[in-house]
Scaffold this active site. Structure first.
Site, mmCIF file in Angstrom:
data_model
loop_
_atom_site.group_PDB
_atom_site.id
_atom_site.type_symbol
_atom_site.label_atom_id
_atom_site.label_comp_id
_atom_site.label_asym_id
_atom_site.label_seq_id
_atom_site.Cartn_x
_atom_site.Cartn_y
_atom_site.Cartn_z
ATOM 1 N N ALA A 1 -7.680 35.003 -27.239
ATOM 2 C CA ALA A 1 -7.375 33.603 -26.943
ATOM 3 C C ALA A 1 -7.057 33.378 -25.474
ATOM 4 C CB ALA A 1 -6.212 33.129 -27.811
ATOM 5 N N THR A 2 -6.514 34.392 -24.811
ATOM 6 C CA THR A 2 -6.217 34.230 -23.383
ATOM 7 C C THR A 2 -7.499 33.996 -22.596
ATOM 8 O OG1 THR A 2 -4.169 35.520 -23.453
ATOM 9 C CG2 THR A 2 -5.294 35.375 -21.330
ATOM 10 N N ASN B 1 3.807 28.380 -30.563
ATOM 11 C CA ASN B 1 3.993 29.774 -30.958
ATOM 12 C C ASN B 1 5.457 30.180 -31.061
ATOM 13 O OD1 ASN B 1 3.782 29.433 -28.016
ATOM 14 N ND2 ASN B 1 4.162 31.635 -27.914
ATOM 15 N N GLN C 1 -2.062 29.392 -33.241
ATOM 16 C CA GLN C 1 -1.044 29.491 -34.286
ATOM 17 C C GLN C 1 -1.305 28.537 -35.457
ATOM 18 O OE1 GLN C 1 1.393 31.707 -34.377
ATOM 19 N NE2 GLN C 1 1.207 32.551 -32.321
ATOM 20 N N SER D 1 -7.664 33.015 -32.131
ATOM 21 C CA SER D 1 -7.372 34.444 -31.990
ATOM 22 C C SER D 1 -7.485 35.108 -33.349
ATOM 23 C CB SER D 1 -5.972 34.659 -31.415
ATOM 24 O OG SER D 1 -5.636 36.031 -31.396
ATOM 25 N N HIS E 1 -6.205 38.260 -34.261
ATOM 26 C CA HIS E 1 -5.071 39.050 -34.746
ATOM 27 C C HIS E 1 -3.897 38.200 -35.220
ATOM 28 C CE1 HIS E 1 -2.045 39.084 -31.350
ATOM 29 N NE2 HIS E 1 -3.098 38.660 -30.685
ATOM 30 N N THR F 1 -21.088 42.829 -23.679
ATOM 31 C CA THR F 1 -21.574 43.312 -24.963
ATOM 32 C C THR F 1 -20.533 43.049 -26.046
ATOM 33 O OG1 THR F 1 -22.832 45.070 -23.881
ATOM 34 C CG2 THR F 1 -22.367 45.351 -26.235
ATOM 35 N N CYS G 1 4.544 37.538 -25.390
ATOM 36 C CA CYS G 1 3.916 37.550 -24.065
ATOM 37 C C CYS G 1 4.952 37.473 -22.953
ATOM 38 C CB CYS G 1 2.941 36.385 -23.941
ATOM 39 S SG CYS G 1 1.631 36.425 -25.163
#
Length: 373
Positions: free
Chosen positions: A70-71, A150, A178, A196, A198, A234, A316
């Site tokens: 997501a970053t 978040n 989120q 994201s 994860h 890739t 973070c």
């Protein structure tokens, strides 16, 4: 250990691990190669892309581009869209409670000649729409707003934010990391959306950017242009397949997951006494419980309650030594922010574990209070 830090990351679903395994072991082809095993990998990635689109409830008016997370998606959306803004529309508006990947990117854009405006939020964590409307003006080309915060779980009124942006001809970028799979993503109101893997029981190292048809963004990464000619690198079939399977499970388990989180939320509130909830009690995702107790030292509590994994805020920003910028934006002082903890729970949290964890946390908080008395 009992895991109550679902906003930082989520346990990988067993189905996801099983789906990824062949692509880690025997199906090793480069998805951008023209031979059979390359084409098989490419086909698996397209199936995964469809699963993410389905979970988003996309109406085929946009495309999902896989990213490293997501970053990257947020950086790409903001920098890529900003690069296309006309000279008359070089103002960017975002909110004080956005994730660091948005705030830091916007701050960097401010060094590149863009005008930056970061309106405050109300004490409940929600934007004042009248204030926002006064700050989004004719010079504004881009607005960024997070769907579910978040740190405090507050759900911003994205549709209303979008209406303000569109009245001024501005694009809307939404960090839905989120919110994806937890609350409906108002895709019709958005021009770009970051996701994201994860955070939804998928693997780390992969995310996505949804871009509405007709919205042009410059590439962030240059090279082979593997993703639609505008995102180079890739792709990992294993990571894409894992994200796709996680997205498929979001759709399959939507009702069960929602009901489970609601039960845990109700149980948690019944077990905690002497705590205040940070952020809106009404407009929030119930798998995020950010609470504070007068006189508590949250860092000390985290070290004392070793059988439970929970946090004092965003992973973070951990280790920075600074109080949460989100809690500060709510009007909490340093002492109140440092007495706050965040409990995150979801699909694999059992009610038994929740009860045990909250008992340990409540006992540790009571001990701190008795020592301070």
């Amino acid at each position: 250990m009992i895991y109550l830090d679902y906003q930082a990351t989520t346990p990988m679903a067993p189905e996801v691990a099983a789906a990824m395994r062949p692509w880690l072991e025997t199906h090793f082809g480069n998805p951008h190669s023209p031979h059979r095993i390359g084409r098989e990998a490419a086909a698996a990635i397209e199936v995964a892309r469809e699963h993410v689109l389905t979970a988003l409830r996309s109406s085929r008016e946009g495309r999902v581009f896989f990213t490293s997370g997501a970053t990257e998606a947020a950086n790409w959306a903001l920098k890529g869209a900003a690069a296309r803004l006309s000279a008359e529309k070089r103002k960017i508006v975002t909110l004080a409670t956005e994730h660091a990947c948005v705030l830091d990117t916007v701050e960097w854009l401010g060094t590149q000649g863009f005008e930056i405006d970061v309106p405050p939020v109300q004490p409940n964590g929600l934007v004042d729409l009248d204030l926002l409307a006064s700050r989004v003006d004719a010079r504004t080309g881009l607005v960024a707003a997070m769907l579910v915060n978040n740190e405090i779980g507050a759900i911003q009124p994205i549709a209303e934010v979008s209406a303000i942006a569109r009245r001024r001809g501005a694009l809307l970028f939404c960090d839905a990391v989120q919110g994806f799979g937890r609350v409906p993503v108002p895709l019709d109101a958005c021009d770009m959306v970051a996701l994201s893997s994860h955070k939804v029981h998928g693997p780390k190292g992969i995310g996505a950017l949804w871009i509405r048809d007709g919205v042009a963004v410059d590439p962030l990464l240059h090279g082979g242009g593997q993703e639609g000619g505008i995102r180079s690198g890739t792709l990992s079939p294993a990571l894409c397949v894992g994200f796709g399977e996680a997205a498929r499970l979001l759709v399959e388990r939507e009702g069960k997951d929602h009901a489970h989180v609601e039960r845990l939320w109700t149980r948690a509130l019944s077990l905690l006494s002497g705590w205040a909830v940070n952020g809106s009690a009404e407009r929030r995702y119930h798998g995020n419980l950010n609470i504070r107790r007068e006189g508590l030292d949250s860092d000390r509590m985290i070290s004392e309650v070793r059988g439970v994994a929970f946090s004092a805020g965003s992973a973070c920003a951990s280790g920075s030594g600074r109080p949460s910028h989100v809690l500060a934006a709510l009007g909490l002082d340093d002492r109140q922010a440092r007495s706050s903890i965040r409990l995150g729970f979801g699909r694999y949290t059992t009610e038994e574990d929740m009860i045990h964890a909250l008992t340990l946390i409540q006992e540790a908080a009571d001990r701190q209070r008795s020592f301070a008395a």
